[in-house]
Write a protein that holds these residues in place. Structure first.
Motif, PDB file in Angstrom:
ATOM      1  N   LEU A 153       0.846  -1.196   0.000  1.00 25.67           N
ATOM      2  CA  LEU A 153       0.000   0.000   0.000  1.00 25.67           C
ATOM      3  C   LEU A 153       0.878   1.242   0.000  1.00 25.67           C
ATOM      4  CD1 LEU A 153      -2.742  -0.970   2.606  1.00 25.67           C
ATOM      5  CD2 LEU A 153      -2.996  -0.805   0.129  1.00 25.67           C
ATOM      6  N   SER A 154       0.523   2.164  -0.938  1.00 21.47           N
ATOM      7  CA  SER A 154       1.201   3.468  -0.983  1.00 21.47           C
ATOM      8  C   SER A 154       0.219   4.535  -0.488  1.00 21.47           C
ATOM      9  CB  SER A 154       1.653   3.795  -2.411  1.00 21.47           C
ATOM     10  OG  SER A 154       2.534   2.809  -2.881  1.00 21.47           O
ATOM     11  N   PHE A 155       0.689   5.551   0.199  1.00 16.55           N
ATOM     12  CA  PHE A 155      -0.152   6.581   0.797  1.00 16.55           C
ATOM     13  C   PHE A 155       0.154   7.939   0.150  1.00 16.55           C
ATOM     14  CE2 PHE A 155       0.507   3.201   3.846  1.00 16.55           C
ATOM     15  CZ  PHE A 155      -0.782   2.899   4.230  1.00 16.55           C
ATOM     16  N   TYR A 156      -0.954   8.695  -0.099  1.00 17.35           N
ATOM     17  CA  TYR A 156      -0.817   9.995  -0.771  1.00 17.35           C
ATOM     18  C   TYR A 156      -0.859  11.124   0.253  1.00 17.35           C
ATOM     19  CZ  TYR A 156      -1.692   7.482  -5.112  1.00 17.35           C
ATOM     20  OH  TYR A 156      -1.607   6.612  -6.176  1.00 17.35           O
ATOM     21  N   SER A 157      -0.175  12.191  -0.088  1.00 16.90           N
ATOM     22  CA  SER A 157      -0.145  13.375   0.777  1.00 16.90           C
ATOM     23  C   SER A 157      -1.480  14.108   0.679  1.00 16.90           C
ATOM     24  CB  SER A 157       0.982  14.323   0.363  1.00 16.90           C
ATOM     25  OG  SER A 157       2.237  13.677   0.490  1.00 16.90           O
ATOM     26  N   PRO A 158      -2.122  14.433   1.801  1.00 13.99           N
ATOM     27  CA  PRO A 158      -3.391  15.173   1.756  1.00 13.99           C
ATOM     28  C   PRO A 158      -3.194  16.553   1.133  1.00 13.99           C
ATOM     29  CG  PRO A 158      -3.001  14.229   3.927  1.00 13.99           C
ATOM     30  CD  PRO A 158      -1.718  14.091   3.165  1.00 13.99           C
TER      31      PRO A 158
END
Length: 712
Positions: A630-635
């Protein structure tokens, strides 16, 4: 003889009987009454004492002071009668019935009516019915002769007159109605005159003909006579004499009934009817010259032909014009040959004519484009000739007072307001009730309105596009992008914008900015509706009747777009419809996500491992890791990953050590977290931390170390 006349006047003034010409002393045979007496104020007149014979008929004369003089009437019958009655008449009114007195006479009061204008007044006596009820046939007529002593005098403070110049003098009299007036001029005398009655007074009109001293003698007649010194009736007033000094003529101003004469071909050939004051020396059917100078040799301005005398002391003339003239340039001289007789003045100018019309809009320049908008205040400039003589107005337009209006014969400026509810599309410019050939055209308001009347819905309900000032990160699937329009918010009660012509440019790209679709919608027409005062005039087939769906245009529907796809819609006014850029608004929709799931193949190298039994493995060689992570994006950032990932998969430890004596080769099931401080596209250099289970060794282990990652 003179003494006897004097005594007669004294006796008459005292009310005593006075013997007059043709008097009788006894009643005629068969007469009904033998004596009739009239008492006015303190004077008594009786038959047969005050009796005169006029035209062969005996009359009872009396002097009166007012036309409605009241008098006491006494009549004595010749014999016994049942009763005496006076027949009614329009010349008098019997205020009470005849009443019999003790001496046998009958008395009553009568009030006369308009004695001056009534030449013949009669009293008709009749006897009442007898005892048997039969009416009496006997009657007697007593004729009356009203006399009056009226005075007439003339006072002239200034005896100077001028040849050809009429002068009016008031005559003083105590009974103007008793003076006989003919209202006609005398002819051929040194001083011609006439007497007129105006209101309750008399006026003497004088018109001298020859210079020099001249006496004027007025011999006027009365309507009601009086007794002369010789005892005879006379209608003549005592002569009135006045000496005048007549001087040479001075020019008299004659007024006309029209102050504006048209200077055109018809006025030169056919002429114009003109009513002019009578100068008393005009000859009928004669032509007089009108010039702008008193001296001989002036240019001919017009010719005046006298046609008829009118009853109001004026002359009907025919005027033919040959040159223009302004009242401000001086007087016009009416000449008989080269001799000036009178002066007058009026304008001779061409008929009002418009040659050009221009319009000034607020904040603009003068233009000959005559299109105006409802509710607009404009200046309308008329150019032409003789404009001040015209009565110009524009149909249905309201005049607005202005301090800077320009008015001249060649230019007129009107400030006007077009009503909001104007019905006509063409507003004619009129001169009086006649069209001038120029019209103002009503053009509906057409100016760009701020785009706050446009709303967009992409899954969260309609939102005005003006509130979307930047990219909108939407974390759900977009079923459709729908534009709706608030038609009631375009026009206000006084501020009109009209139809809104919009253009939509649509561009769809994927996460890597590859173009997926592109469309353009031209001339999207949005028409105002109620409560706009012009709503009924906007509607046509081009108007957008409902919401507008973006999926009806796109080949790649919005619900089929991948993560971080981007829909950019540019809404702008069509500049070709307004002549100005108008407003522009960009709607930027981004399909954002918090995290993404992908398969990552990396090559950890130099891993430090710790086994379950506490032993540390050597820094192994290059391993192969295949992870589902899983990769997470910057808000708040578009498609920008955070530097860490979490995944699970398999690791082939020391996979590239192919020697037969390799002891640390194994396959493990691991859960790894990676930190990637540097991002170089598909090739990354992560730092791994995690643990797992070695399948061959059958034990748990932990690992830490760098690697080379490849994103698929």
């Amino acid at each position: 003889m003179r003494l006897s006349i004097l005594w007669a006047c004294v006796l008459l003034g005292l009310g005593l009987p006075l013997a007059g010409p043709a008097r009788g002393q006894a009643a005629a045979p068969g007469a009904l009454v033998q004596g009739v007496t009239l008492t006015l104020d303190t004077t008594r007149y009786a038959l047969p004492a005050q009796q005169l014979t006029v035209a062969g008929e005996p009359r009872l004369y009396f002097y009166y002071r007012t036309d409605d003089q009241a008098a006491e009437l006494r009549a004595t019958p010749t014999g016994p009668v049942k009763g005496l009655r006076l027949l009614p008449s329009a010349d008098f009114k019997l205020q009470d019935s005849l009443v019999r007195a003790a001496d046998g006479s009958y008395r009553g009061t009568v009030r006369f009516r308009n004695l001056t204008a009534t030449p013949f007044v009669q009293l008709v006596f009749v006897a009442t019915a007898d005892s048997a009820g039969r009416p009496a046939r006997q009657q007697q007529i007593v004729s009356l002769l009203p006399l009056t002593r009226s005075s007439l005098d003339m006072r002239v403070p200034n005896p100077e007159l001028f040849v050809g110049e009429e002068r009016v003098i008031d005559l003083s009299t105590d009974n103007p109605a008793n003076v006989r007036v003919t209202n006609t001029w005398t002819r051929g005398q040194d001083i011609d005159y006439k007497i007129t009655r105006e209101g309750a007074g008399l006026r003497l009109h004088l018109l001298p003909n020859d210079p020099g001293p001249h006496p004027l003698v007025l011999n006027l007649l009365a309507e009601r006579p009086r007794l002369g010194p010789d005892g005879k009736l006379t209608y003549a007033y005592p002569p009135l004499r006045q000496d005048f000094v007549v001087k040479a003529s001075r020019l008299r101003f004659l007024s006309v009934d029209r102050k504006d004469i048209a200077f055109d071909e018809a006025g030169r050939l056919q002429g114009t009817e003109l009513i002019l004051d009578d100068g008393q020396s005009f000859d009928l059917h004669r032509t007089y010259r009108l010039e702008a100078q008193q001296d001989p040799g002036g240019a001919l301005v017009a010719e005046l032909y006298t046609r008829n005398y009118l009853t109001n002391n004026r002359v009907l003339c025919q005027l033919r014009v040959f040159n223009p003239h302004r009242q401000t340039a001086g007087y016009l001289y009416i000449k008989d040959g080269d001799v000036a007789r009178y002066i007058t003045n009026f304008d001779i100018a061409p008929r009002p004519r418009i040659t050009a019309v221009s319009v000034l809009h607020r904040g603009g320049d003068w233009t000959q484009n005559l299109a105006v908008g409802p509710g607009e205040i404009v200046d309308v400039r008329l150019e032409g000739e003789s404009l001040l003589k015209g009565r110009f107005h524009v149909e249905d337009l309201l005049s607005v007072p202005s301090d800077s209006s320009v008015r001249s014969d060649n230019s007129l400026i009107y400030r006007m307001q077009v009503p909001l509810n104007v019905v006509r599309r063409r507003l004619a410019i009129l001169e009086g009730a006649n069209p001038t050939g120029f019209v103002l055209t009503v053009r509906e308001a057409q100016r760009p309105h701020p785009l706050n009347f446009v709303s967009v819905s992409y899954g969260e309900g309609p939102v005005p596009v003006t509130r979307l000032s930047g990219p909108v990160l939407y974390q759900h699937s977009i079923p459709d992008v729908v534009f709706s329009f608030n038609n009631a918010a375009i026009d206000g009660a006084t501020a009109l914008y009209g139809k809104q012509y919009l253009t939509l440019d649509v561009r769809v790209v994927d996460a890597k900015n590859n173009l997926l679709d592109q469309k353009t919608v031209d001339n999207l027409v949005i028409c105002p509706c109620e409560p706009s005062p012009r709503a009924a005039y906007y509607q046509d087939k081009q108007c957008q009747s409902g919401p507008f769906s973006l999926n009806t245009l796109l080949a790649r529907k919005t619900y089929d777009l991948d993560d971080w796809a981007r829909i950019t819609i540019t809404i702008r006014h069509n500049a070709s419809q307004y002549g100005e850029p108008g407003y522009t608004q960009v709607v930027d929709l981004v399909l954002s996500r918090r995290a993404s799931f992908d398969i990552d193949v990396s090559f950890p190298a130099g891993l430090l491992t710790k086994n379950q039994n506490g032993e540390y493995g050597s820094f192994s060689g290059i391993s192969i890791a295949t992870l589902a992570q899983l990769s997470f994006y910057s808000p708040g950032r578009i498609n920008h990953l955070r530097p860490y990932k979490i995944g699970a998969g398999f690791v082939a430890l020391n996979a590239f050590n192919l020697s037969q004596n390799a002891t640390d080769r194994d396959l493990g099931v691991v859960v790894l977290g990676s930190v990637t401080p540097l991002h170089t596209g598909r090739l990354t250099f992560p730092l791994y931390l995690g643990g797992g289970y070695k399948l061959s060794a059958g034990q748990w282990f932990f690992l830490l170390g760098p690697g080379i990652g490849v994103s698929l």
